[in-house]
Structure formats: C-alpha cells, structure tokens
Scaffold this active site. Structure first.
Site, PDB file in Angstrom:
ATOM      1  CG  ASP A   1      -2.291   0.556   0.985  1.00 34.50           C
ATOM      2  OD1 ASP A   1      -2.363   1.789   0.882  1.00 34.50           O
ATOM      3  OD2 ASP A   1      -3.270  -0.203   0.893  1.00 34.50           O
TER       4      ASP A   1
ATOM      5  CG  HIS B   1      -5.288   3.872   1.032  1.00 35.68           C
ATOM      6  ND1 HIS B   1      -4.829   2.599   0.759  1.00 35.68           N
ATOM      7  CD2 HIS B   1      -6.547   3.916   0.533  1.00 35.68           C
ATOM      8  CE1 HIS B   1      -5.775   1.919   0.123  1.00 35.68           C
ATOM      9  NE2 HIS B   1      -6.826   2.693  -0.031  1.00 35.68           N
TER      10      HIS B   1
ATOM     11  CB  SER C   1      -9.186   0.496   0.009  1.00 41.02           C
ATOM     12  OG  SER C   1      -8.619   0.596  -1.259  1.00 41.02           O
TER      13      SER C   1
END
Length: 445
Positions: A185, A228, A379
């Site tokens: 990621d 994220h 996600s």
C-alpha cells in the site's frame, strides 16, 4: 486515453498512449518529491535463455533490469526478468518487432491506485476533520491490540456487529497469532502506537516506491493517498489483533503506483514469510506482470485479497477481476463494499466476478501522527477479509487451505433477500456480505 493493445506473433504489446507521452520522444524520469527510486514508463517481461546475464540483457535490449529471477526458477514461466524503459510509444513498438525473443511490454508508471477516500463522521463528507472528529491515541501509548488487551473502537461497533466479529474472535482465541499479513500500500505510520508490537521483523519491510527499507506513509492527511495504508493495516489488526503486519510501500502520496514495484512487492512478501497479501489497490488495465507475480505466490499457498474498486462500475478492477477464474482462483479473493443496511455502497464496483463484500463505509482505524480517522472504500472492506483469513489461520483448520477462501465466500450473509440489491443480483458475490462467525464455524476444527 485508453490503452491500445496490439497482438503481434510471439508477443503481446500493451502501450498506453497518454497525451503527455505523445508530445515527446523521450519521457521524463523525474521522481516525485521524497521519491528516490527510478521510475519507468514501461516494463518489459523477458523470458531468459541459457547464458543470459543482467549486463548482456541490458546491452541487447536497452533498458534497466528491475527484477531477476532467483535460483529456484524451473522453466520459462519462472525464469523471467523485468526491464524498465523510458521511451516513446513508437520506440517501444519498434522494440517489440526487433527483439530476438518474445517479450511482453506494458505501461508501468501510475497504472495502479489505492481506492477509498478519507471521510468525516459528520455527513460523510471529505474531511478536514472538524468538531473534534480527529482523535489522538491517548498519551501516545495506546496498546489495545496487543496481548489480548484488544477492545473495540466504539466508532466501529456497528460495523463489527454486522460481521459478527466479537463472536468470531471468541471462536479464534489466538486472534491470528503466528500469521503475517503483508499490506502492500502507501506504507504506514511505523511509529504509531497502534502498531507497536504488531509489525513483522524490520528485515521484512521495504519501500519499493522510494527504494529504501523504511515504508513510511508520507504526505498530508486529507490529501491523496496519505494515511490509506495506515488505515488498511489498522483494519486488519482490529479483526485479527494477534497477527503481524508486514509493511510494504508501493504507492506514493497521491495514491498511485507502478506495475513493476507492485509485482516486486508481491514476490517479496511471499519470500519473506507472509501467509496473506492484502492489495487494497487496483487498475482498469489487466497487468500480466502483476498477475504473473500473483500466480507465483499463490502456487506457494499464499492467500491474496484484492479490492474491487470505487468507480460504481459494473466491472471490477484488476487483479480482483481475475480472482475467481485465473490460475490462482483457489488462493485469490475479490472484495467489494456494502453499507450497514447491506445495500451496495454507492461507490463500489460490482460484477459477476466479484466474490464477497464487506461493510466498507466510514471505517475507523489509526491515522498518521497518533491520530484516528475513518476511510470509505472497497479498500476498507478487503482488509476485513484478510483479517478474517488470519483469524482462521491462527487456529487449526478443518478445511484444506485451498478451500479456505471459498469457505469465506460460501458462509457470507445473503445481500439479495427481500429484493435488496435487486439491480445487482449475482454481482455482489454469490451470497454477499462477510459473516466471520459462520466462516470460522465452517473452517475451524
């Protein structure tokens, strides 16, 4: 613009004709701020022949070797090198016709992106966190996920109740201990209190985006992809607090990343001991390079979980789109998102290829800088599935490993009952939404 695909005997050439590329014969290799690893506009897969060396291959084809197979390659499908190129589309097409062996060329730079947006608890709007909605981890010493001291984040109570997490953790008291989940990621905040004691050995970390051993989440909260990966890793640990996270950075602060680095990270994760790989990222383009990497690691019994994408499209992103029907099907899983009423999330992609969904809206988890924040996206649903698999693998299982993901799919709760999601029948998974208790009852001895 859409990529042009041209089939040439002996090879497949995939060239993305971007407007910026067409204006120059030599494309820029300038790195983004804070980025030091070389980036290439194209990546080329080259099957190796007896006597090949890195230097000889670079001299023959040009470009730069970015990966070289290990000594365990057994045939031409394993013995493949990747070369990076910065050339115009015309030059790459010329390479395809002049190469003395079959090669596969595809666009590399910024082909993949992480999905999801940072969301506020008030009205679901994008946040610059207001009214105290950003929360700090008290005293910088929060350790709620270590040594069985885990307690639910109250903001996620409804989410975790929906997937029966509390009862599932009672069925799996090891809480995923002994299982390593690679989070490929934006990196994560390695210093966040929530991760202390929950990361794999630092020798297993890597930042493929910057080219160093410190996969730190970088950027400004609320901008691009920053935070994220921190959120994704935090979701895995809320599901399976005994698991270890292997942080691997492949996406930049804007949330985009390259084919070659993602493929490298997938192979690295398996080599360094990850049993599960979480890919909360995707592309509208089918990358052979990335799929080949997935096929290699799933052949070694590594489970791969991919998010379905957030364009409200009736086609899910890659590699999730191939999870159900590629060579890696038994070890690959695609995950979409629903809300707390089990209705398809407004953003979630859907498809008859989609295998399962999770409640991916406003999911709270750690945020860089000792903060907590919520994100929404497929996600966020994917690491719920990764965490569920980790819970199972932390216990003795009664099903074969190759059947574990199918057990997760088949134990899901029906999201089509009473005409719910009527417009998406069969395109939010065979059944639908994760039910972790049903999954563990069907999986554990």
């Amino acid at each position: 613009m859409h990529p042009i695909q041209r089939l040439i005997p002996g090879l497949l050439l995939t060239v993305g004709l971007l407007s910026a590329c067409s204006q120059s014969q030599t494309m820029s290799t300038t790195n983004l701020p804070g980025h030091s690893a070389p980036r290439y506009d194209y990546v080329v897969s080259v099957p190796l022949e007896a006597g090949d060396s890195r230097a000889a291959l670079e001299a023959q084809l040009g470009g730069t070797v970015v990966t070289w197979p290990g000594s365990d390659c057994m045939d031409e499908t394993d013995c493949v090198a990747l070369l990076g190129f910065n050339r115009s589309p015309a030059a790459m097409q010329a390479l395809s016709t002049t190469a003395t062996r079959p090669v596969f060329i595809e666009r590399n730079k910024d082909v993949f992106s992480g999905g999801g947006v940072l969301t506020a608890s008030m009205g679901g709007s994008r946040s610059i966190w207001a009214s105290g909605d950003i929360q700090a981890w008290a005293g910088g010493s929060r350790s709620i996920w270590a040594s069985g001291e885990y307690s639910f984040l109250p903001q996620n109570t409804a989410l975790w109740s929906k997937i029966n997490l509390q009862a599932a953790q009672a069925l799996a008291p090891n809480l995923g201990a002994g299982v390593t989940v690679a989070v490929i990621d934006t990196g994560l905040d390695l210093n966040h209190s929530a991760f202390q004691g929950s990361l794999s050995d630092p020798s297993t970390w890597y930042d493929f985006y910057a080219g160093d051993a410190l996969p730190q989440d970088e950027g400004t909260l609320g901008t691009g992809g920053y935070g994220h990966g921190t959120n994704v890793a935090g979701i895995v640990l809320q599901i399976a607090p005994g698991a270890k996270i292997m942080p691997l950075r492949v996406l930049g602060p804007d949330g985009s990343g390259d084919v070659s680095t993602i493929a490298q990270a997938i192979l690295w994760a398996a080599a360094k001991g990850a049993g599960i790989i979480n890919l909360s990222l995707g592309s509208t383009e089918n990358s052979k390079v990335v799929q080949d990497a997935i096929n290699k690691v799933t052949a070694k019994n590594v489970l791969v979980v991919s998010s379905a994408g957030n364009a409200n499209s009736n086609k899910i992103t890659y590699p999730a789109a191939l999870a159900a029907d590629d060579n890696a099907a038994d070890f690959s899983l695609s995950v979409g998102s629903v809300d707390l009423s089990d209705r398809k999330s407004s953003f979630s992609n859907y498809s008859d290829k989609l295998e399962v969904v999770g409640p991916g809206e406003n999911v709270y988890a750690p945020a860089p800088g000792e903060l907590m924040a919520a994100w929404s996206g497929t996600s966020m649903a994917a690491p719920m599935a990764s965490g569920a698999l980790a819970l199972a693998l932390g216990q003795p299982i009664k099903v074969k490993l190759k059947d574990l993901e199918n057990t997760l799919i088949n134990s899901a709760d029906d999201v089509y009952a009473n005409n719910l999601n009527k417009a998406y029948k069969g395109r939010l998974g065979e059944k639908g939404r994760l039910n972790l208790t049903a999954f563990l009852r069907a999986s554990l001895k």
